[in-house]
Write a protein that holds these residues in place. Structure first.
Motif: not given
Length: 431
Positions: A137-143, A129-133
């Motif tokens: 978050r990375e995808a969100y920061r990437g646009g 679950r932590a990895a998916i989160g």
């Protein structure tokens, strides 16, 4: 009445009663041991009946001691069987308790294993679950959302497009794999939890069963201890009674000798009377013919019990505790205390008096039958209804049954004498 024929067997005095109290082989089924105990009890019952016949003529103290020893002999096999059953019940409870304990250990080991698995799967799911989160978050920061169209529009060259598309595909595949693994971990966790719940329920059941088996084992142990104590008490008393009989050995020998003397005196008196009668008949010109066979059915039922019921037959008796062999010189017929006794055949009362061992005895001379002098005695009477020298008819009241003399219980001991010697009365009674 019992008479001694083999005095040498007094050497076996008090030894015949020995009872083996060792436990049967453990492999024997309880049912077989119970059946064997029942057979021994039946044999002891027969021994009791034979002993009562053989004990006629003994001192009351000797009778009481011998009778108690017979009772003990009858009780010991049953007590041994009860002890065997109690031991078997205890062993069964202990085996079942051990089996339940083993099952409980197994269930508790399963509980530990399942709890550990659930904890491991929970930890792994938390990591996933932590990895998916983190991916989100990375995808969100990437646009925000990443798609094939944005990759094409943002690409600066073909090489740039290929590189970006490859990175996006790898990220999506990784995310899907992590999601699948998370779903599998959660499903495994739910299954493990269900199994753990079942194991914990089983542990509770096994603990309850184990507690019950402890109670059953304690009860079986107590029952076995009680049975052992009862058997030990019987065996100890048996040994004491045997020692008491051994100490009365001389009294027994004296009693037997006195009985023999009394029986011999009766026979001598009858033979003297027979010879006197023969002499009188010869002097009167009425000599008796040579003795021939004596037919059956000469006597009618002398008791008030109809049909007649024989409780002890004519013949030799081995006393099971005193160790001597004697002739039971008549048959015992069932009567009750103070019931009527009748003359089985017409004749003249030779005497109505008390004789050692026989108690109150009526002797009736029925004269000659086919050249044979026939008399009969009625023994252990409570009281007389006739007197010496009186003429009686068949079926006439002559007295009342009882337990006088050295008798074990109220009954009629009936003897028939042919030419002064006893003979089996059964056929002469039509039995």
């Amino acid at each position: 009445m019992a008479r001694r024929r083999l005095p040498a067997v007094l050497a076996a005095f008090a030894l015949v009663a020995g009872i083996a109290v060792a436990s049967p082989a453990l492999a024997d089924p309880i049912d077989d041991r119970r059946k064997a105990a029942e057979q021994r009890a039946a044999a002891n019952a027969k021994a009791q009946a034979d002993a009562e016949a053989a004990m006629e003529g003994l001192d009351a103290n000797l009778q009481a001691t011998a009778s108690r020893l017979l009772d003990l002999q009858a009780q010991i096999p049953a007590a041994q069987a009860k002890l065997d059953e109690a031991k078997a019940a205890l062993e069964k409870a202990q085996r079942e308790a051990a089996l339940i304990a083993a099952r409980l250990v197994d269930a508790q080991e399963q509980q530990v294993t399942l709890s550990a698995k659930i904890q491991t799967d929970t930890d792994e799911a938390a990591k996933m679950r932590a990895a998916i989160g983190q991916m989100a978050r990375e995808a969100y920061r990437g646009g925000g959302e990443v798609s094939g169209v944005s990759v094409i529009l943002d690409a600066q060259s073909t090489e740039d497009f290929v590189q970006k598309y490859g990175l996006v595909s790898t990220a999506l595949r990784t995310q899907a794999q992590v999601l699948d693994a998370l779903k599998a971990a959660e499903a495994s966790n739910r299954n493990a939890q269900a199994r753990l719940d079942a194991v914990e329920d089983r542990i509770a059941e096994l603990k309850a069963e184990a507690d019950q088996k402890v109670v059953e084992a304690d009860q079986a142990r107590e029952a076995a201890a009680d049975a052992k104590a009862s058997l030990d008490a019987l065996v100890a008393e048996q040994q004491a009674q045997q020692a008491s009989l051994e100490s009365q050995k001389s009294a027994l020998a004296a009693a037997l000798a006195q009985m023999d003397a009394e029986a011999k005196a009766i026979e001598n008196e009858l033979r003297a009377a027979i010879e006197a009668q023969r002499a009188r008949d010869a002097a009167a010109g009425r000599p008796q013919p040579a003795p021939g066979p004596v037919g059956g059915g000469l006597f009618g039922n002398p008791t008030s019990i109809s049909p007649m019921y024989v409780t002890s037959e004519y013949g030799m008796r081995l006393h099971p505790t005193l160790g001597y062999v004697r002739l039971h010189a008549g048959i015992d017929l069932r009567t009750y205390c103070n019931t009527k006794v009748y003359a089985g055949r017409a004749g003249t009362v030779t005497w109505a008096k008390t004789r050692f061992g026989f108690g109150n005895q009526v002797m009736i001379d029925s004269g000659f039958v086919n050249g044979n002098a026939v008399s009969a005695s009625y023994n252990h009477l409570t009281s007389f209804a006739v007197a010496t020298g009186q003429r009686v008819e068949r079926g006439q009241l002559i007295g009342y049954s009882g337990n006088t003399g050295t008798s074990a219980a109220c009954h009629l001991h009936f003897e028939v004498y042919v030419n002064g010697a006893t003979t089996n009365p059964r056929p002469l009674l039509g039995l």
